[in-house]
Design a protein around this motif. Structure first.
Motif, mmCIF file in Angstrom:
data_model
loop_
_atom_site.group_PDB
_atom_site.id
_atom_site.type_symbol
_atom_site.label_atom_id
_atom_site.label_comp_id
_atom_site.label_asym_id
_atom_site.label_seq_id
_atom_site.Cartn_x
_atom_site.Cartn_y
_atom_site.Cartn_z
ATOM 1 N N GLU A 204 -0.443 5.405 -10.662
ATOM 2 C CA GLU A 204 -1.650 4.649 -10.315
ATOM 3 C C GLU A 204 -1.315 3.495 -9.370
ATOM 4 O O GLU A 204 -2.071 3.204 -8.431
ATOM 5 C CB GLU A 204 -2.317 4.124 -11.585
ATOM 6 N N ALA A 208 -2.657 3.168 -5.438
ATOM 7 C CA ALA A 208 -3.385 1.986 -4.960
ATOM 8 C C ALA A 208 -2.724 1.373 -3.732
ATOM 9 O O ALA A 208 -3.394 0.835 -2.848
ATOM 10 C CB ALA A 208 -3.466 0.947 -6.074
ATOM 11 N N CYS A 212 -2.576 0.941 2.121
ATOM 12 C CA CYS A 212 -3.134 -0.417 2.002
ATOM 13 C C CYS A 212 -2.311 -1.391 2.847
ATOM 14 O O CYS A 212 -1.077 -1.405 2.735
ATOM 15 C CB CYS A 212 -3.109 -0.843 0.541
ATOM 16 N N LYS A 220 -5.304 -5.948 -4.526
ATOM 17 C CA LYS A 220 -5.731 -4.601 -4.910
ATOM 18 C C LYS A 220 -5.105 -4.196 -6.246
ATOM 19 O O LYS A 220 -5.757 -3.541 -7.077
ATOM 20 C CB LYS A 220 -5.364 -3.595 -3.819
ATOM 21 N N LEU A 224 -6.875 -3.275 -9.734
ATOM 22 C CA LEU A 224 -6.538 -2.033 -10.436
ATOM 23 C C LEU A 224 -6.256 -2.310 -11.912
ATOM 24 O O LEU A 224 -6.739 -1.585 -12.787
ATOM 25 C CB LEU A 224 -5.321 -1.368 -9.783
#
Length: 247
Positions: A204, A208, A212, A220, A224
């Motif tokens: 995860e 993310a 980016c 971010k 998350l």
């Protein structure tokens, strides 16, 4: 070289006991440190604030551009050990701060060499297409997992998952773990408290971060963690070998 960091108290805790600091040591060297305090009242905040101040000052005063790898290892290890001594002594002289402590994860990036120390369960990761955990948690559940008594999945919900086996300031002496590795200039190093890595999987976090801009990554990742239900303070810091990076 670019460093970005952000910290949040999250949506549940009344105060933020996490602390983060970043230092530009030169055009090709940077330093970041994350501490996650623990203790009643404001003792956790005091522990993390004290530790991060001691560590940062030691790095700033001791770093030399021509330092050898052995010298940089000694500098990082001594910085954390000095912080441990200061926090421990303060806890012994003030009954209100008795038993306080903090995690610490610190990374110095010199060109494409990563020097890292850690105590506790705040982590450092190397991200470059994939994600690799650099540090190893000093926690009760990690000991149980390594001894084969629980599975990796059981670590996430075990009742002792927040119990640390090593922390800065809780004992007279501490033994930080040390890691040294090479990384290409396109990679980033992520430091974080368990408010992020305790609720979000490596996959995860990687998802993310991918695509980016570097400047947006800490925010971010905090978002998350909140989406994943984090009830803790959340801190993230990234160091890139480039001035700007999209992973």
């Amino acid at each position: 070289m670019q460093i970005i960091a952000e910290s949040s108290k999250g949506n549940v805790r009344s105060e933020n006991q996490d602390r983060v600091n970043t230092i530009e040591l030169g055009p090709s060297a940077a330093f970041a440190v994350v501490c996650d305090g623990m203790g009643g009242e404001n003792a956790g905040s005091f522990a993390s604030e004290t530790a991060i101040s001691v560590i940062s000052k030691r790095i700033e005063s001791g770093y030399r551009p021509d330092s050898s790898s052995a010298a940089l290892k000694l500098l990082l290890m001594s910085a954390v050990r000095t912080a441990n001594a200061v926090v421990y002594d303060l806890s012994e002289t003030d009954p209100m701060k008795k038993g306080m402590g903090t995690t610490a994860v610190a990374v110095m990036r010199c060109k494409n060499v990563i020097y890292c120390v850690n105590v506790g369960d705040s982590r450092a990761y190397l991200i470059n297409g994939g994600i690799t955990q650099i540090t190893k948690d000093h926690s009760a559940v990690m000991q149980l997992y390594e001894s084969g008594k629980i599975t990796f999945e059981e670590m996430k919900t075990h009742p002792n998952r927040n119990y640390l086996t090593r922390a800065v300031g809780v004992a007279e002496h501490v033994s930080p773990d040390y890691f040294e590795l090479n990384a290409d200039s396109g990679s980033i190093v992520l430091l974080c408290s368990d408010g992020l890595c305790g609720v979000c999987s490596d996959e995860e976090i990687l998802s993310a971060v991918k695509g980016c801009p570097l400047a947006d990554i800490p925010k971010k990742l905090i978002d998350l963690a909140l989406e994943c239900g984090s009830r803790d303070n959340i801190t993230a810091a990234v160091i890139s070998g480039f001035d700007d990076t999209d992973i």
